[in-house]
Scaffold this motif. Structure first.
Motif, PDB file in Angstrom:
ATOM      1  N   LEU A 192      -9.590   2.481  -4.541  1.00  0.00           N
ATOM      2  CA  LEU A 192      -7.751   2.940  -4.784  1.00  0.00           C
ATOM      3  C   LEU A 192      -7.996   4.517  -4.847  1.00  0.00           C
ATOM      4  N   LEU A 233       0.836  -0.987   0.176  1.00  0.00           N
ATOM      5  CA  LEU A 233      -0.333   0.362   0.065  1.00  0.00           C
ATOM      6  C   LEU A 233       0.535   1.612   0.049  1.00  0.00           C
ATOM      7  N   GLN A 278      -5.851  -9.659  -7.461  1.00  0.00           N
ATOM      8  CA  GLN A 278      -5.253  -9.342  -8.510  1.00  0.00           C
ATOM      9  C   GLN A 278      -4.188  -9.728  -9.247  1.00  0.00           C
ATOM     10  N   GLN A 311       3.798   4.395  -4.067  1.00  0.00           N
ATOM     11  CA  GLN A 311       5.009   4.420  -5.545  1.00  0.00           C
ATOM     12  C   GLN A 311       5.210   2.487  -4.781  1.00  0.00           C
ATOM     13  N   ILE A 312       4.396   1.839  -4.509  1.00  0.00           N
ATOM     14  CA  ILE A 312       4.948  -0.007  -3.538  1.00  0.00           C
ATOM     15  C   ILE A 312       6.001  -0.234  -3.489  1.00  0.00           C
ATOM     16  N   GLY A 315       5.872  -5.246 -10.668  1.00  0.00           N
ATOM     17  CA  GLY A 315       5.177  -4.478  -9.552  1.00  0.00           C
ATOM     18  C   GLY A 315       3.651  -4.067 -10.102  1.00  0.00           C
ATOM     19  N   VAL A 316       2.145  -4.719  -9.335  1.00  0.00           N
ATOM     20  CA  VAL A 316       1.105  -4.391  -9.299  1.00  0.00           C
ATOM     21  C   VAL A 316       0.753  -3.220  -8.893  1.00  0.00           C
ATOM     22  N   TYR A 317      -0.959  -2.723  -8.443  1.00  0.00           N
ATOM     23  CA  TYR A 317      -1.022  -1.784  -7.664  1.00  0.00           C
ATOM     24  C   TYR A 317      -3.094  -2.330  -7.955  1.00  0.00           C
ATOM     25  N   GLY A 318      -2.969  -2.484  -6.410  1.00  0.00           N
ATOM     26  CA  GLY A 318      -4.844  -2.220  -6.577  1.00  0.00           C
ATOM     27  C   GLY A 318      -5.052  -3.014  -4.897  1.00  0.00           C
TER      28      GLY A 318
END
Lengths: 332, 332
Positions: free
Chosen positions: A306, A81, A111, A84-85, A101-104
């Motif tokens: 989000l 969280l 995800q 920029q993870i 790297g992903v962001y959900g």
């Protein structure tokens, strides 16, 4: 639009690992976790470094449980969280593993499972390491108020879990199987309160579950349990209401955000949150029950809110998303 | 480890779109962009809303150029530099398209191309919309100092591009073809200066290019151009030095961060940066030249600096990553 996908071949979850912090060490699931720390600094000097240490313990545990080495990992996918993870990025600078790297937000584990399963189904890879974490102290001061401010928690608040969950996914092997995936679309019903994530996220969980059941011509009772990520008490009851309006009775639902803490614990309010919540409950609680045959088939539907601190200050409402995977027992 | 992947079937880039802001409207590439705005607010009241408007113009342009509607998009993948990639998340709340948010900083367009190509190669989808943006004002105040502070720019500084680039990827159709992918691993050589991104990112570009050339038994001269994302002048010359040490002569290199602005423009210093830089240069400059046959085969290698304002304040060094795609001409 291709939201529901039936995998060509099931993807096998051959190992899982979960590591938690101080509050999690008092959790009803404490015996299910691989390792618990009584200090949320994990031996480091900043909360951010602590979250990196937490991820590294989890990866170490995962690779040991699976009995393989870093060099045998085809690729990794991960999220957290932090802006920029950075926790995940700083973890993987110490591994020589191709990395996405992903962001959900709190949907990050579902995800990652959806994306990793589809990538493995492309036949270019044999395996993938997926890891997701959250840390109360890195998240709370970033999304809401500085910790030292000591803001009063609302009854709708959820406690961000300090934990990490990781899974090792393979084309072949023994373990629970991912058989279907559903990619979420973003919903936003206008909730603006960053202290009421459950209410914001419930409609996205409802949409994903309704769409998936419709596309696969199935009903909740086809599953032992439908797990959501971290809707908490308030979000969970909203989810049931939303499904009821569509004529869907959901009486076999469990929420990772209601499972991980005892509601008699301090400051729990509506339950737990953070992407480490569903990730660690999946690794510690759900997968062992699929491996033992206690569950035959479940849905894992983690939702993500989000928002950012900036969008909250700009009085924006909160877009949310829910990704889903169907997982069947190792014992067929 | 599976870092280099040869796709089963080439993935076709059937359309691309690029939209830029005020400074980009004075750029040498201004005639190549689809649309330029003279106001960086794009008619909105906050910089964050402006970046969402920028993305929406780009998606609208892309769908029009391809001649299809929102409902025909199988899934979307996207990223930006805002905390929690809110620009992209807030864009997609207004589309009914299954969505994956990713984060690779300025490598985000090449990461999205790699992931989308591999996902399309799984045979579950026909197409994917990939979009990446950056906005000078949302990024600069978030990664460095508040805009109003008016900090003096160092000679190593790069100007964050206000632009968005999008591509439409399909299994069949006419256009340039993605034929190979390389997933980056994170490198960190200890650079700590957030005003010298080029120096931080050059080693990751070098690693990815060296590994890819080795894995595919090829050399730079097999390509018309090797494009990097936004190394700027300083990073570009470092990249050449690093490759020279490995016995690789790179004399057909172009950097999107050196292409988009004229160095005589104000405040350009070492060049441009921001994930919108390589995304919009790909869409506006590179792909049309592949479609016309001017280029036969190129490499597109965008690098990302995986820092945050928090990690800079905590005096951390900057982990970086570079993902790569090989793209061949539509004209064989």
């Amino acid at each position: 639009m291709r939201d529901t996908i039936i995998l060509n071949e099931p993807i096998i979850i051959t190992a899982s690992a979960s590591v938690g912090g101080e509050k999690e060490a008092q959790s009803p699931l404490k015996m299910d976790f691989d390792k618990m720390f009584s200090d949320n600094y994990f031996g480091e000097k900043t909360w951010e470094k602590a979250e990196v240490a937490l991820q590294k313990y989890t990866i170490k545990t995962l690779l040991e449980k699976r009995g393989i080495e870093e060099k045998d990992v085809d690729f990794a996918i991960g999220a957290d969280l932090c802006n920029q993870i950075t926790s995940t990025n700083f973890t993987f600078r110490d591994y020589n593993i191709p990395f996405f790297g992903v962001y959900g937000a709190c949907s990050s584990m579902s995800q990652s499972l959806v994306m990793a399963s589809l990538l493995l189904d492309s036949k270019h890879f044999n395996n993938c390491l997926a890891i997701v974490s959250s840390h109360f102290a890195t998240a709370e001061r970033q999304f809401r108020t500085p910790l030292d401010y000591g803001g009063k928690r609302t009854p709708t608040a959820q406690w961000t879990v300090t934990a990490s969950g990781a899974v090792f996914l393979e084309k072949e092997g023994k373990g629970a199987r991912i058989t279907k995936c559903h990619i979420g679309t973003i919903t936003d019903l206008g909730i603006k309160d960053p202290n009421n994530m459950g209410a914001a996220m419930a409609p996205s969980a409802a949409k994903t579950i309704i769409d998936f059941l419709k596309n696969t011509n199935s009903k909740p009772r086809d599953y032992d349990v439908i797990f959501t990520g971290d809707l908490g008490k308030i979000g969970s009851s909203l989810l049931k209401e939303l499904l009821k309006k569509e004529g869907i009775l959901l009486d076999n639902h469990m929420d990772c955000g209601c499972l991980i803490y005892d509601f008699s614990m301090e400051n729990i309010q509506s339950g737990a949150s953070g992407c480490g919540c569903s990730a660690s409950v999946l690794a510690s609680y759900i997968l062992p029950r699929l491996n033992s045959g206690e569950y035959k088939k479940i849905l894992f539907v983690a939702t993500g809110a989000l928002l950012s601190a900036t969008t909250s200050m700009q009085k924006e409402s909160i877009p949310c998303i829910a990704h889903l995977v169907e997982i069947t027992s190792a014992k067929g």
